[in-house]
Design an enzyme around this catalytic site. Structure first.
Site, mmCIF file in Angstrom:
data_model
loop_
_atom_site.group_PDB
_atom_site.id
_atom_site.type_symbol
_atom_site.label_atom_id
_atom_site.label_comp_id
_atom_site.label_asym_id
_atom_site.label_seq_id
_atom_site.Cartn_x
_atom_site.Cartn_y
_atom_site.Cartn_z
ATOM 1 N N CYS A 138 0.834 -1.203 0.000
ATOM 2 C CA CYS A 138 0.000 0.000 0.000
ATOM 3 C C CYS A 138 0.866 1.249 0.000
ATOM 4 O O CYS A 138 1.435 1.620 1.034
ATOM 5 C CB CYS A 138 -0.931 -0.002 1.213
ATOM 6 S SG CYS A 138 -2.009 1.457 1.296
ATOM 7 N N CYS A 141 -0.516 4.054 2.239
ATOM 8 C CA CYS A 141 -0.281 3.826 3.664
ATOM 9 C C CYS A 141 1.176 4.091 4.050
ATOM 10 O O CYS A 141 1.451 4.716 5.087
ATOM 11 C CB CYS A 141 -0.621 2.386 4.041
ATOM 12 S SG CYS A 141 -2.245 1.820 3.520
ATOM 13 N N ASP A 142 2.111 3.602 3.255
ATOM 14 C CA ASP A 142 3.495 3.482 3.713
ATOM 15 C C ASP A 142 4.516 4.376 3.029
ATOM 16 O O ASP A 142 5.687 4.374 3.425
ATOM 17 C CB ASP A 142 3.940 2.019 3.571
ATOM 18 C CG ASP A 142 3.148 1.081 4.476
ATOM 19 O OD1 ASP A 142 2.601 1.567 5.476
ATOM 20 O OD2 ASP A 142 3.076 -0.117 4.165
#
Length: 329
Positions: A138, A141-142
Site C-alpha cells: 500500500c 499507507c506506507d
C-alpha cells in the site's frame, strides 16, 4: 452441531466487521462476529498506522485490540476459528449462516470477510512483510516511511501506476518493474507516468519481474529478471512495493450473492445492500472499496446503521434498486 439465533451475524473480524459490531451492539442488537482465524486480518501485519484520522500513530495489532475491546464492551460476541462455509435465505426471511461447527439464524448478516494482497510468491517477500522491514502492498499507507529512499514498485495496473506516482512524492527514486511493455492502467494514467519519468525520480524496468527480495535485517536489494533475455541483476533498494492486485475472501459466496469477475461482492453503493435481502457488505471485499483502514471502518459503521432500516421494514430493501438476479430459496 448447535443452532444459535442472533439478531445480527457479522462474517469477518477485520476493521469493517469490528466497527459494524460496535455500532450494532451499542444499539442493543444481539451481535456475533465470526472469524475464520483471529480478529484483525491483514491489518495485523501493519507495523505503523499514521493515516487514521484522529490517531497520530498506532500499530496494526493495537488498533485491532482497541476496536475489539470497544465492540465487546457493548456486548458483541467475537468467535475465533469459526469459518463460514455457507449462507442461505430462509422462507421466513431469516438468514442461515453455516460454520464448520454451528448454524446461526439471523435477521441481518453483514459480510466483512476482507481481502488479501496478491503476492509475488518470491523468496524474501513474506520475511520482510511479516517484520515490517521493507515490503509493502500500500503506497498510500506506507510512502511516508520511505522518504528520501529508493524503492522498487511492481505492477502495471491502475493501482500500480497511481501508487508509483504517489511514492515519487516522497522517495528520491522509484523503480517501477512491469513484466510487459504495455501498461494495463488507463491511457491517461500511463501518459502521466511517462511524463513523470522525465523528472528523473521514476525509472521504468519493463519486460522484467522480481525473482527474490534480499537483505539481512531489512530489505537491501531485489533480484530482477528480464523475461525476454533471461538476464538478471541485483538492484539495491530500501523497500519493495507490490501492486499486483487483491484477492477477496469470498469463495464461500459463489452462487449466493453477486460477485464480479474478480470475486468482489456487488452491492448497492448507497446502502451497501447485496442482492440477498438482509445481507449487507462492508470493507475491502466489496466492489468499489477504497482499500483503506478508515474507509473499511466507515463501511462497517454505515452497514450497521442501514441494517436498522431493514429490521424496521423489510419492504425498505427494494427501495431505489434494480431487481435481484438471484432467486431466493
Amino acid at each position: 452441531m448447535a443452532e444459535i439465533t442472533k439478531e445480527v451475524v457479522i462474517v469477518g473480524a477485520g476493521p469493517a466487521g469490528l466497527a459494524a459490531a460496535l455500532y450494532a451492539a451499542r444499539d442493543r442488537h444481539e451481535t456475533v462476529v465470526l472469524d475464520k482465524f483471529v480478529p484483525g486480518g491483514q491489518i495485523n501485519l501493519t507495523d505503523r498506522i499514521e493515516n487514521y484520522p484522529g490517531i497520530k500513530q498506532i500499530s496494526g495489532p493495537d488498533m485491532v485490540a482497541a476496536l475489539m475491546d470497544q465492540a465487546v464492551s457493548f456486548g458483541a460476541e467475537i468467535k475465533n476459528n469459526s469459518e463460514v462455509v455457507g449462507l442461505k435465505r430462509l422462507g421466513d426471511g431469516k438468514i442461515m449462516v453455516q460454520t464448520d461447527d454451528d448454524t446461526y439464524i439471523a435477521g441481518v448478516v453483514i459480510l466483512t470477510p476482507g481481502s488479501d494482497y496478491r503476492k509475488l510468491g518470491v523468496p524474501g517477500e513474506e520475511k520482510f512483510r511479516q517484520s515490517g522491514t521493507g515490503v509493502s502492498y500500500c503506497g498510500t499507507c506506507d510512502a511516508p516511511f520511505f522518504r528520501d529512499k529508493h524503492v522498487i514498485a511492481v505492477g502495471g495496473g491502475n493501482v500500480a501506476v497511481e501508487d508509483a506516482l504517489h511514492l515519487a512524492k516522497y522517495c528520491k527514486k522509484v523503480t517501477l518493474v512491469h513484466r510487459r511493455q504495455e501498461f494495463r492502467a488507463t491511457k491517461v494514467l500511463a501518459e502521466e507516468l511517462i511524463e513523470e519519468t522525465k523528472k528523473g525520480i521514476i525509472e521504468l524496468r519493463l519486460d522484467s519481474i522480481i525473482t527474490s527480495i534480499n537483505g539481512s535485517e531489512r530489505v537491501e536489494s531485489a533480484t530482477l529478471k528480464n523475461v525476454k533475455t533471461d538476464a538478471t541483476e541485483e538492484l539495491a533498494c530500501d523497500g519493495v512495493f507490490i501492486f499486483v492486485g487483491m484477492l477477496p475472501n469470498t469463495g464461500f459466496l459463489e452462487g449466493v450473492v453477486d460477485l464480479d469477475e474478480n470475486g468482489f461482492i456487488k452491492c448497492d453503493p448507497k446502502y451497501l445492500r447485496t442482492v440477498m435481502p438482509g445481507v449487507f457488505v462492508a470493507g475491502d471485499c466489496r466492489v468499489g472499496a477504497a482499500m483503506q483502514l478508515a474507509t473499511a471502518v466507515g463501511d462497517g459503521v454505515a452497514a450497521a446503521l442501514f441494517m436498522k432500516e431493514h429490521l424496521r421494514d423489510s419492504g425498505w430493501w427494494n427501495i431505489d434498486r434494480e431487481p435481484s438476479s438471484i432467486a431466493f430459496a
